[in-house]
Every structure is written in C-alpha cells, then in structure tokens.
Design a protein around this motif. Structure first.
Motif, PDB file in Angstrom:
ATOM      1  N   TYR B 212       0.882  -1.171   0.000  1.00 65.44           N
ATOM      2  CA  TYR B 212       0.000   0.000   0.000  1.00 65.44           C
ATOM      3  C   TYR B 212       0.915   1.214   0.000  1.00 65.44           C
ATOM      4  O   TYR B 212       2.137   1.102   0.081  1.00 65.44           O
ATOM      5  CB  TYR B 212      -0.897  -0.005   1.251  1.00 65.44           C
ATOM      6  CG  TYR B 212      -2.100   0.924   1.153  1.00 65.44           C
ATOM      7  CD1 TYR B 212      -3.017   0.781   0.122  1.00 65.44           C
ATOM      8  CD2 TYR B 212      -2.295   1.956   2.069  1.00 65.44           C
ATOM      9  CE1 TYR B 212      -4.110   1.632   0.016  1.00 65.44           C
ATOM     10  CE2 TYR B 212      -3.392   2.808   1.975  1.00 65.44           C
ATOM     11  CZ  TYR B 212      -4.291   2.644   0.945  1.00 65.44           C
ATOM     12  OH  TYR B 212      -5.367   3.496   0.843  1.00 65.44           O
ATOM     13  N   GLU B 213       0.309   2.402  -0.067  1.00 65.46           N
ATOM     14  CA  GLU B 213       1.105   3.619   0.079  1.00 65.46           C
ATOM     15  C   GLU B 213       1.447   3.819   1.551  1.00 65.46           C
ATOM     16  O   GLU B 213       0.643   3.506   2.430  1.00 65.46           O
ATOM     17  CB  GLU B 213       0.344   4.822  -0.497  1.00 65.46           C
ATOM     18  CG  GLU B 213      -1.061   5.003   0.052  1.00 65.46           C
ATOM     19  CD  GLU B 213      -1.894   6.068  -0.681  1.00 65.46           C
ATOM     20  OE1 GLU B 213      -1.607   6.373  -1.849  1.00 65.46           O
ATOM     21  OE2 GLU B 213      -2.830   6.595  -0.063  1.00 65.46           O
ATOM     22  N   HIS B 215       1.918   6.675   2.814  1.00 66.32           N
ATOM     23  CA  HIS B 215       1.072   7.849   3.074  1.00 66.32           C
ATOM     24  C   HIS B 215       0.589   8.309   1.712  1.00 66.32           C
ATOM     25  O   HIS B 215       1.205   7.968   0.698  1.00 66.32           O
ATOM     26  CB  HIS B 215       1.869   8.952   3.786  1.00 66.32           C
ATOM     27  CG  HIS B 215       3.064   9.424   3.003  1.00 66.32           C
ATOM     28  ND1 HIS B 215       2.982  10.315   1.944  1.00 66.32           N
ATOM     29  CD2 HIS B 215       4.374   9.083   3.075  1.00 66.32           C
ATOM     30  CE1 HIS B 215       4.186  10.519   1.440  1.00 66.32           C
ATOM     31  NE2 HIS B 215       5.060   9.771   2.098  1.00 66.32           N
ATOM     32  N   PRO B 216      -0.500   9.103   1.652  1.00 64.47           N
ATOM     33  CA  PRO B 216      -0.882   9.638   0.341  1.00 64.47           C
ATOM     34  C   PRO B 216       0.305  10.429  -0.224  1.00 64.47           C
ATOM     35  O   PRO B 216       0.915  11.234   0.492  1.00 64.47           O
ATOM     36  CB  PRO B 216      -2.077  10.542   0.663  1.00 64.47           C
ATOM     37  CG  PRO B 216      -2.646   9.970   1.931  1.00 64.47           C
ATOM     38  CD  PRO B 216      -1.437   9.506   2.710  1.00 64.47           C
TER      39      PRO B 216
END
Lengths: 386, 386
Positions: B212-213, B215-216
């Motif tokens: 996943y990321e 953080h954005p």
C-alpha cells in the motif's frame, strides 16, 4: 485535464441549510468530525480534506461556520477551505501526539466564545462513530454544563439527496473507474500479483482525473475473494481463479466503486452458476428500486429471491448501501430499514455472494428516480473471461 | 516478487512482551484502537489491518490476546490475523452505521467474561488519540465500575525500538520508495498535473512490492509546496516551480517517506538558497544524532542553526519524528522532548522550510546507532533540476 471543483454557490446553499437545521434542532453549536479515512462531513461543508491530522467543522446557531484543524495544516487549509474562519486546535493533531511547544494554538473555549457568545447549553456532535475521545473531552472541558447530543442526522439528511452538481461529480467518478476497469482487464495476466494490478489501476485512475482512490482497490483472487472486506496481497492472479475487482475513483470528494468478478481462463461451472446468480440478483435489485418504495422491502425481496434461486446461504448482507462522498455512506438498505426511497438518493447496488472457495460482487452506482433507477455505471455486465 | 511477511516468531515475542507489560501496569485488560488511516496498534499485535471498518486488539492479564473486528470483516480476519481469537463487535462497524439485523454479534461483556473472568477493575486504552466515543461507551457499559486509564505507553514503548525484522522491512520500504522517486523524476514533465504524477508513483510502488502507500503521495508544485501538510491537485507541474515530492511505500505494515524538492528547469536563486540551506540543516541534523543524545538537544540545535544560517523564520516544526508502521509515529523530536536517543530507534529526518511562494522538504529515514545514524534512504541528495 478537467479540474473537478464544487462551485461556491453549492457551498453557500449547504451553509444556509445547515444553519437552518442547527436552529431547528435547538442546539447552540454543531461540531462534526472527519479523519483521513472518513473525510465526508468536513469536506461537505468546507471542501477541506484532512491528511495526517484530523479535522472538524463547527456550525453555530448565530450562523457562523468554522473549520477546525490541527497545528500543521494551516497553509493547506487557508488555500483549500471555502470557509475562511479557521481554528487550530491541539486535539486535531496527528496520532503521534506532537506537543508543538512553541506554537500558539486555539481551543474550544475560544471557539464557543466567538461562535456562540453566550453560555453554551446544547452541543450537537456529528461523525459520532469516529468521534475521538480527546476531542470529546476538550469540548466537555470548555463547556462543562452543556448537554451533548448525537446530531448525525443533520448532515446525513442533507447528504442523502444529491444535487445536480453532486450527481455530475459521481458520474465522472464512475466514468473514471470504468476506464480503469477496462485498463485492468486489458493488462492482467496470470503471473501478475494482485498488488501489481492495483498499481495499474491506480495509474489509470489518476491519469484520467481522479483526485484520490474512492477506496483502497480490491483485486482479490481465489480464496481472498470471499473476503467481504479485504486487502489485496502478493498472490498471483493465476488461471481459473475467481478474481474480484472493485475499482473506485474519487472526484471533488465523491467516491465510486465498480465491482466485477473476472477469471483468467474459463470459469468452473460452480463459479459460473454463482456469478450468474449474482448478476441476476443485481439486476433484479435495480428493478425493485424507485422513489416511494420502502427500503426494507427491497432488502426482503433480495433475500427471498436469493433463497428462491438457491443462493440463500451465500449471502452476507443487504443489497445496497448509500453512496456519496464515502463509497459507503448512510443509508444502508437492510431488512429493518424503515425509510422510503426518494428521488436523487444514490446507492451502490452491491451484490455480494460467497462460498468457502471464493466470493464475487457485482457492484454499480444508481440514482433513484420516479420510475426506477438511473445507472451511474454499467460497462462489462457479463461473464468476464480474459 | 518477494512476499513481505513478519514471521510468527516475531509476533510471539510481541505477545509475550505485551502481556508482561499489561501485568506490570496493573490493568486487567488493554484495549487498543486502529482505523483504516491509523492501523498500527492492531497490525503490530495481529498483522490484521482494518479497511472500511475499524478494529481493536485486547490483551488481558491472564495472557489472552484477541482481535476485535466489525461485522463484515470475519473471513478477511480469519485468513489474515495471527491471533486466532476474534470477536465481532458492532461498534467497530463502518461509519455509515449499518445495523446488521440478522447477524449475531459479540459484545464487550463477552470479551471481559472470557478474557478476564473476574470482575474488571482497571482497563487500559491505547490509540487514545483516535479512540472513538461509541467504543469507549460500549466498554464503560460493559464494565461500569472499572477505572479506565490511558495506556498508550505500553505499545508505544514496544514499537519505538525496532527489531532486526522491522529494520529489514523499513529498508525494503525505503528501497521501493526510492525506485518510485527515480521513476517519478524520469517521467515528469511540465504539462503533467500533480495528480498524474501521483499515478506514475503509485504504479511504481505496487509494481516493486509495496502492499500500500506509506502515506498519500505528495506532489505539490509552486505555492502548494508551502503546505506542511497537503494534497496534490490539478495544477500542472510547470517550469521553474518548486515541486515537492514525498514518496512513501508500505511493506509488511512498515511505512517510509522519501522527500526531495525538484524543479523542471532551473531553480531561481532564492529557491536554490533555501533548498541548499535545507539540505545543510538536514545533514547537520543527522550528524547531531546518536544513541545517548537527548532529543530536545537535537531540536534546539536545529532551530539555533537555522537562525545562524538565516532561515529561522522559514521553519515550522522540529527536525525529526518517529518512524515505523505509520510514517509519522511517536516519538517526535521537539525542543521539550526529554528522552534520550537509543539504539535501533528509527526516525524520519524531516527538514521542512517554507516561505510565501513555496516550501521544500528533505526527508530520509535513519536508524539510531551507537556512534551516529545509519541511513535508510539517501538517493539523489543534490539539487534536482530536470
């Protein structure tokens, strides 16, 4: 590239309405909560959208509206928020709890003094399900004698019926999701992992105008697909496995999800039976919906129909949930849902069937109209064998 | 593609330690909270990772550990959680508050009866900053006479010092972030929007093993780059603008961020002055850090040095924050931080300078060692003009 943006006139309309509702409710001030994962209330009234820190929005019976942010978000909020009154409050800080010893911050006493003036007697809270204890305690400390009530209904009722601008943003959001769906189906192969396909989907979403993902993408293969809620992982897509795609863009704060079960190679006959049963139930659900219908009736018909066609034991929850800023919003459609469908309510028709080996979901957005529903998505509504 | 996974032995070590700490603290049961944006406590003890719904983890003095999930996450949790005792509790549902009229769910009375047995006298809460009022109230209702105390320190103290496996996951996470950084710099052009570059970055992250990321992603150009916290938008990258990239992958629950200021074309002299001053302060910060140093001393030196080189007014906050599962974790490094750096603490050295026209951030991960710090990232530590 089109820049998606809700016009100021729409915010003005929302502000007038929310102040009216706060007054009707007899509360002195409404305080709504948002966080990075659940940003809707704050975005709806301010266009601001928290990241790392959380945020709130306050609406007073005097007619004032203010954005409440954490210590680090000021320059971002000043550029982004349509509401120009902004308070920086420690309790909206990051969960790592920095103390910012050299910063001068605001607090709820100041908010109440400036926005209410007189003694605060009644405070309404929204976003209650995610309302953090420290924010709650800071409010109580600033107004120890005030009555605090759950007031989610004010914003929920406003958000349930969509305006023309909101419907347009939802349509764009689905349009972009369907572009990414087609790209995913074109690009997928059996050696690719679930997560690698997520990357291809994300690129297509951002390339075509998404501001963010509508939800973390689902690429769930084989047994992973029976997770009603799940996360993609390192499994290869493989051949002959059910691969569940749920692809969601977000545009101007409005989220979507398009769900399709896919197989690389031929589906087994049991897989095909459940996939087709799901599609049948999905289409039937849309036929049962129109303005004036009681939500519980749709849910009851859904479960009855599932029993009738022999998939009763494969169902987990009701046929639809509300759609808007969050991909899952109020109202849900359950067997105890005693509200009536109204024009311009929007739903995700979310038909999830599962068994031990796999699960599948047909999912599309719809707008409720007088005589039925208007689809927001609908590409590739067929057996998809790549 | 390597499948990143924390071994069972590591979880066993964590479980033994957390039970020991719960006993030392004199509490009957610890209940920690996580949500989609802030998943760390639950992931740390169970490897489960909430989405749509929230989640909790309970640790009793008897030595029991249980995962607490919402109504829809059961199949996902059964496959994903290392902890095999799982309770489904309504208060961890989605914020749309579905009621699940036909599901049989657990509640906190059952949790306390099974995990504590005797009357519950003292309950510790962790993840307090994000602890939702409805979960708090359900706990109080199930044990109305129990004392409830904030017990974040138990898990925070465990998470601050990283094990060899954790350090390895962080290194992998930074390795993937730097691949995406190089891809971003190779792909960017002045006609591209900030969001389109985000798509390219996301694809590179997932393609190379991210789950996943972290953080954005930040792709913030021109004035947007002065947002200490911000969101990318539809602005074109343009020529001669400061473009701030912060790129973060997540691997096995461990997040990273690599921050570089970039310009398409030549930086102006004022831009170059601040970018170089930031890099100087960034390197100095790393030089000041080693085991045994008091955190506040590093922060004080940072602000003093900033004054000395003429950028005092361009600073917003302290020089470092903790790093681990979340890209921003405890402990922060502020002028009032009275702890001492210890071996195998990990930090983001986060050097943010801003002015009215732009902002810039040099950001890298480091591991504290006896004689200094070991970098977790460090590619392209130079003036980047594309």
């Amino acid at each position: 590239m089109r820049e998606y943006r809700i016009p100021d006139s729409e915010f003005k309309r929302r502000w007038e309405k929310v102040v009216e509702e706060v007054r009707k409710k007899g509360i002195d001030i409404l305080i709504a909560q948002s966080n990075e994962a659940d940003f809707a209330n704050v975005r709806y009234l301010t266009d601001y959208w928290p990241i790392f820190e959380t945020a709130g929005v306050a609406v007073s019976k005097k007619g004032d509206i203010a954005l409440l942010i954490g210590p680090e978000s000021e320059t971002f909020a000043l550029d982004r928020s349509r509401v120009k009154k902004i308070y920086r409050i420690l309790q909206y800080r990051e969960s790592a709890e920095p103390e910012y010893p050299d910063m001068e911050l605001d607090d709820f006493s100041k908010v109440f003094r400036e926005m209410v003036g007189e003694k605060v007697r009644k405070i309404g809270l929204a976003g209650y399900q995610i309302f953090p204890v420290p924010v709650y305690e800071a409010i109580k400390e600033a107004a120890p004698e005030a009555e605090i009530i759950k007031s989610d209904d004010i914003l929920v009722n406003m958000r349930i019926i969509k305006s023309p601008v909101e419907l347009e943003m939802l349509k764009e959001s689905f349009r972009i999701s369907e572009i990414a769906l087609e790209e995913a189906i074109k690009s997928m192969n059996s050696e690719m992992t679930e997560l690698q396909l997520v990357g291809i989907i994300e690129k297509a979403l951002y390339e075509n105008g998404a501001e963010y993902e509508g939800h973390p993408q689902y690429v769930l293969s084989g047994k992973n697909s029976n997770h009603a809620i799940g996360r993609p992982g390192y499994d290869k897509l493989g051949k002959g496995k059910l691969i569940q795609l749920n692809i969601g863009a977000r545009v101007a704060g409005y989220s979507s999800s398009v769900g399709r079960p896919v197989c690389i190679g031929k589906m087994s006959s049991e897989m095909r039976r459940l996939v087709e049963a799901g599609l049948d139930m999905h289409r039937k659900t849309m036929e049962w919906m129109k303005a004036g219908v009681k939500a519980s009736e749709v849910a009851k018909k859904f479960f009855e129909y599932g029993e009738k066609i022999g998939v009763g034991k494969n169902l987990l929850y009701g046929p639809c949930h509300g759609l808007g800023m969050l991909e899952v919003e109020k109202p849900w459609m359950e067997t105890n849902s005693n509200y009536y469908l109204e024009e311009n309510m929007t739903f995700q028709v979310d038909t999830f069937l599962y068994c031990d080996e796999f699960g599948l979901r047909w999912e599309n957005g719809v707008v409720v109209k007088k005589d039925g529903v208007e689809p927001l998505s609908g590409k590739l509504m067929e057996i998809i064998e790549v």
